[in-house]
Design a protein around this motif. Structure first.
Motif, PDB file in Angstrom:
ATOM      1  N   TYR A 143     -10.443   5.423  -2.927  1.00 15.11           N
ATOM      2  CA  TYR A 143      -9.277   5.133  -3.739  1.00 15.11           C
ATOM      3  C   TYR A 143      -8.528   6.198  -4.024  1.00 15.11           C
ATOM      4  O   TYR A 143      -8.600   7.304  -4.836  1.00 15.11           O
ATOM      5  CB  TYR A 143      -9.665   3.531  -4.658  1.00 15.11           C
TER       6      TYR A 143
ATOM      7  N   LEU B 267     -14.302   2.523   1.531  1.00 14.42           N
ATOM      8  CA  LEU B 267     -13.233   3.249   1.517  1.00 14.42           C
ATOM      9  C   LEU B 267     -12.969   3.876   0.210  1.00 14.42           C
ATOM     10  O   LEU B 267     -13.301   4.156  -0.975  1.00 14.42           O
ATOM     11  CB  LEU B 267     -11.833   1.836   0.805  1.00 14.42           C
TER      12      LEU B 267
ATOM     13  N   VAL C 179       0.778  -1.327   0.008  1.00 11.74           N
ATOM     14  CA  VAL C 179      -0.245   0.221   0.055  1.00 11.74           C
ATOM     15  C   VAL C 179       0.718   1.399   0.052  1.00 11.74           C
ATOM     16  O   VAL C 179       1.484   1.764   0.957  1.00 11.74           O
ATOM     17  CB  VAL C 179      -0.895   0.022   1.238  1.00 11.74           C
TER      18      VAL C 179
ATOM     19  N   ARG D 296      -0.172  -3.565   4.665  1.00 13.38           N
ATOM     20  CA  ARG D 296      -1.544  -3.926   3.401  1.00 13.38           C
ATOM     21  C   ARG D 296      -2.376  -4.624   4.711  1.00 13.38           C
ATOM     22  O   ARG D 296      -3.227  -5.509   4.096  1.00 13.38           O
ATOM     23  CB  ARG D 296      -0.657  -4.795   2.962  1.00 13.38           C
TER      24      ARG D 296
ATOM     25  N   ARG E 242     -11.319  -3.760   4.122  1.00 12.12           N
ATOM     26  CA  ARG E 242     -11.977  -4.933   3.231  1.00 12.12           C
ATOM     27  C   ARG E 242     -13.263  -4.836   3.971  1.00 12.12           C
ATOM     28  O   ARG E 242     -14.254  -5.338   3.613  1.00 12.12           O
ATOM     29  CB  ARG E 242     -11.390  -5.074   1.397  1.00 12.12           C
TER      30      ARG E 242
ATOM     31  N   ILE F  92      -7.937   6.901   8.048  1.00 10.94           N
ATOM     32  CA  ILE F  92      -8.260   6.056   6.773  1.00 10.94           C
ATOM     33  C   ILE F  92      -9.375   7.369   5.837  1.00 10.94           C
ATOM     34  O   ILE F  92      -9.882   7.978   6.190  1.00 10.94           O
ATOM     35  CB  ILE F  92      -8.507   5.235   6.764  1.00 10.94           C
TER      36      ILE F  92
ATOM     37  N   ARG G 275      -5.280   2.396  -4.413  1.00  9.88           N
ATOM     38  CA  ARG G 275      -4.835   1.644  -3.465  1.00  9.88           C
ATOM     39  C   ARG G 275      -5.972   2.115  -2.728  1.00  9.88           C
ATOM     40  O   ARG G 275      -6.512   3.850  -2.968  1.00  9.88           O
ATOM     41  CB  ARG G 275      -4.056   2.167  -3.072  1.00  9.88           C
ATOM     42  N   PRO G 276      -6.862   1.941  -1.402  1.00 11.82           N
ATOM     43  CA  PRO G 276      -7.043   2.166  -1.005  1.00 11.82           C
ATOM     44  C   PRO G 276      -6.312   3.865   0.128  1.00 11.82           C
ATOM     45  O   PRO G 276      -5.499   3.173   0.363  1.00 11.82           O
ATOM     46  CB  PRO G 276      -7.682   1.506   0.314  1.00 11.82           C
TER      47      PRO G 276
ATOM     48  N   GLU H   5      -5.648  -2.969   5.096  1.00  7.98           N
ATOM     49  CA  GLU H   5      -5.532  -2.106   3.366  1.00  7.98           C
ATOM     50  C   GLU H   5      -6.791  -3.391   3.630  1.00  7.98           C
ATOM     51  O   GLU H   5      -8.222  -3.573   4.398  1.00  7.98           O
ATOM     52  CB  GLU H   5      -5.062  -2.388   2.846  1.00  7.98           C
TER      53      GLU H   5
END
Length: 243
Positions: A62, A60, A13, A47, A54, A91, A69-70, A50
């Motif tokens: 992106y 999320l 990520v 990672r 999910r 986030i 990627r988030p 992430e």
């Protein structure tokens, strides 16, 4: 719940420094990294987050480009082998706000593997600068499972010498560096059990680690357990709920 294994071969990520204009909200999660998770590296932790988000079905936001990627951002890397009691991840979500923050936090915890514990979750301002450039210092606790390597009086004398020194020049990979301006606090507490407490710089301008300080004290870090118990950014100190 059956734990899905972490795919350490997956593409890492990328930590984003600015949220996408389509992001509608930002949340700050304080978490603990304990147990066997102390042995996963910084990018592996990203990672893992992430995957957890999910699983928790968070809406999320992106990044743009060929490989979206988030959008998430860890405040500061935690050295391998350390536990962390008040780590921070931001986030970005595609919603103007979560209707039930407590339920969202519980869902993230339920989707987390053993060793990842959510301490708190709260909204953050989308306009805030990246966490990495705002981080100022970290607080650490060093424990001695096999007992103190020398007498408490001897350690206190070394601590006094360090705190009284004008400079503490050490050799690093990229040359020499002075650790003294990077050590904000250092003390030995012997009750109920002996621990070293440290406040160390954790900023772009300069940083040091407990193992560097322990080398000055003549203590082998391999014989210790090290935990980061708090992170200070922009004069705001986040401490673990328990130590």
């Amino acid at each position: 719940m059956t734990e899905e294994p972490i795919d350490f071969d997956a593409e890492p990520v990328a930590e984003q420094t600015q949220p996408d204009s389509a992001s509608r909200s930002r949340y700050r999660i304080v978490f603990a990294k304990e147990g066997t998770l102390r042995y996963i590296a910084h990018l592996d932790l990203a990672r893992l987050w992430e995957r957890v988000l999910r699983r928790a079905k968070m809406p999320l936001a992106y990044s743009q480009g060929f490989n979206p990627r988030p959008r998430l951002q860890l405040a500061a890397a935690l050295p391998l082998g350390y536990t962390g009691m008040a780590e921070i991840v931001d986030i970005w979500l595609m919603t103007t706000g979560l209707a039930d923050l407590e339920a969202a936090q519980a869902g993230i915890q339920a989707a987390s593997p053993p060793g990842l514990r959510v301490v708190s979750m709260e909204p953050a301002d989308l306009r805030e600068p990246p966490l990495q450039v705002r981080t100022r210092s970290g607080t650490y606790v060093v424990r001695f499972p096999s007992g103190l390597p020398s007498s408490a009086d001897a350690l206190r004398e070394r601590i006094s010498a360090i705190l009284g020194a004008e400079t503490l020049v050490v050799r690093r990979r990229k040359g020499e560096g002075d650790l003294r301006p990077l050590i904000f606090a250092l003390r030995l507490v012997t009750e109920p059990s002996p621990v070293l407490e440290m406040g160390l710089a954790l900023a772009e301008q300069g940083t040091t680690r407990p193992d560097e300080v322990m080398a000055l004290l003549g203590v082998d870090p391999v014989q210790t357990d090290i935990s980061r118990t708090g992170i200070t950014y922009d004069q705001v100190k986040l401490l673990a709920a328990d130590r």
